[in-house]
Design a protein around this motif. Structure first.
Motif, short mmCIF file in Angstrom:
data_model
loop_
_atom_site.label_atom_id
_atom_site.label_comp_id
_atom_site.label_asym_id
_atom_site.label_seq_id
_atom_site.Cartn_x
_atom_site.Cartn_y
_atom_site.Cartn_z
N MET A 1 0.26 10.17 3.62
CA MET A 1 0.06 10.56 1.90
C MET A 1 -1.96 9.82 3.04
O MET A 1 -2.12 8.85 3.46
N LYS A 2 -2.30 10.77 2.60
CA LYS A 2 -4.13 10.94 1.33
C LYS A 2 -4.47 9.29 1.34
O LYS A 2 -3.55 9.50 -0.04
N SER A 81 4.27 12.55 -0.13
CA SER A 81 5.61 11.72 -0.06
C SER A 81 5.22 10.82 0.72
O SER A 81 3.86 10.50 1.89
N ALA A 82 5.53 9.81 0.69
CA ALA A 82 5.55 8.23 1.94
C ALA A 82 7.02 7.32 2.25
O ALA A 82 7.46 7.67 0.90
N GLN A 97 6.62 -0.21 -3.42
CA GLN A 97 5.89 -0.40 -2.62
C GLN A 97 5.65 0.79 -1.40
O GLN A 97 6.61 1.46 -1.16
N LEU A 98 4.52 1.34 -1.46
CA LEU A 98 4.09 2.47 -1.01
C LEU A 98 3.77 2.45 0.96
O LEU A 98 2.47 1.06 0.93
N LEU A 103 2.75 3.78 10.58
CA LEU A 103 2.57 2.46 11.02
C LEU A 103 2.92 1.94 10.15
O LEU A 103 3.40 0.46 10.86
N GLY A 104 3.46 2.08 8.89
CA GLY A 104 4.39 0.82 8.26
C GLY A 104 3.37 -0.59 7.70
O GLY A 104 4.18 -0.74 7.08
N SER A 105 2.13 0.20 7.28
CA SER A 105 0.89 -0.38 7.17
C SER A 105 1.70 -0.67 5.28
O SER A 105 1.15 0.29 4.92
#
Length: 296
Positions: A1-2, A81-82, A97-98, A103-105
């Motif tokens: 995602m940007k 998308s994320a 939550q996105l 990375l998962g952050s």
């Protein structure tokens, strides 16, 4: 995602609530778990009432619905998308939550409670926290937190009430004469019109459609579809939900489609009910959110 797409995702999700000005929420008596007491009759009105009861009997018993998911939004030519997660606690909170892929952050979260909406942008370290009366694009439309909750939980709803009572079931119009495999249920309230398409055999809600007519902003529509039902206890819950929102706010058409595909549907209660915001984050004025939405 940007990073720049984060606010688009979160703000468009905020628009989907279209919450009205605060209403007194009436806590009605809960429904029985079976419709046997009104079955076995040829009376048309009671047959319709029995079918509405069948639909309400499909709601899950769990107080919590949680799970990892894939989140996608299409809006104004953008497709974002994320990975993410969904946490819902009945009558308390709906949280999306996105995360950054791989990375998962966490990059952001959207949280609805009965009293406020919270949007956190971790990329830009800013947030919005406001009650529904402070957000004009929510206030000027027609849904409440409890209506939004019913949509996410795949349930029927009536505006201004927290739970359906037995007497409320008679307010739904039911067309049992349809030759189709789905039975439509409808109810109107002022400028709002609700329509659900339900499975004729098991009463499961397959689609929900909400229309709101405004003298200043025209017609807004919210169309919600449910698929991939999975067992949650003895009931079934839709692991995939897709909802589209259209509005003519500001004499310009705005459209967005959100798809949530849960990898799992769990009922864990081991999570914090309320999010906290770091004092290092900048609080944005609630009116700025609408400006960002309309400029995208």
């Amino acid at each position: 995602m940007k990073p720049g797409g984060l606010l688009l995702v979160l703000c468009m999700m905020g628009v989907l609530t279209a919450c009205g000005s605060k209403k007194v929420i009436v806590k009605n008596d809960t429904l029985p778990t079976a419709a046997s007491h009104i079955q076995g009759t040829n009376d048309d009105a009671l047959q319709k009432l029995a079918f509405v009861q069948k639909v309400t009997d499909n709601q899950v018993y769990a107080a919590n619905i949680v799970g990892k998911m894939n989140f996608e939004i299409q809006a104004d030519g953008n497709n974002i998308s994320a990975p993410g997660s969904l946490h819902m606690r009945k009558d308390k909170v709906i949280r999306i939550q996105l995360f950054i892929p791989l990375l998962g952050s966490e990059v952001g979260r959207l949280e609805f409670t009965p009293s406020y909406v919270l949007i956190i942008d971790r990329i830009h370290k800013q947030y919005v926290k406001a009650d529904y009366t402070q957000l004009d694009f929510l206030r000027n439309n027609g849904l409440s937190f409890y209506s939004l909750q019913a949509l996410f939980w795949n349930q029927l709803m009536l505006p201004g009430t927290e739970k359906l009572s037995n007497s409320d079931l008679r307010k739904f119009e039911v067309d049992l004469s349809t030759p189709d495999a789905t039975v439509p249920l409808t109810v109107s309230n002022g400028k709002m019109n609700y329509r659900w398409l339900t499975n004729k055999d098991n009463g499961r809600i397959a689609e929900a459609h909400v229309k709101y007519e405004s003298k200043t902003d025209g017609v807004s529509r919210l169309d919600w579809k449910y698929t991939d039902f999975r067992p949650v206890g003895v009931k079934m819950f839709p692991a995939s939900q897709a909802f589209s929102f259209t509005t003519a706010k500001g004499n310009k058409n705005h459209e967005a489609t959100v798809t949530i595909r849960m990898d799992e549907v769990k009922t864990s209660s081991d999570w914090e009910e309320q999010s906290t915001v770091s004092d290092k984050y900048k609080k944005m004025d609630a009116s700025d959110v609408l400006g960002k939405i309309l400029s995208m």
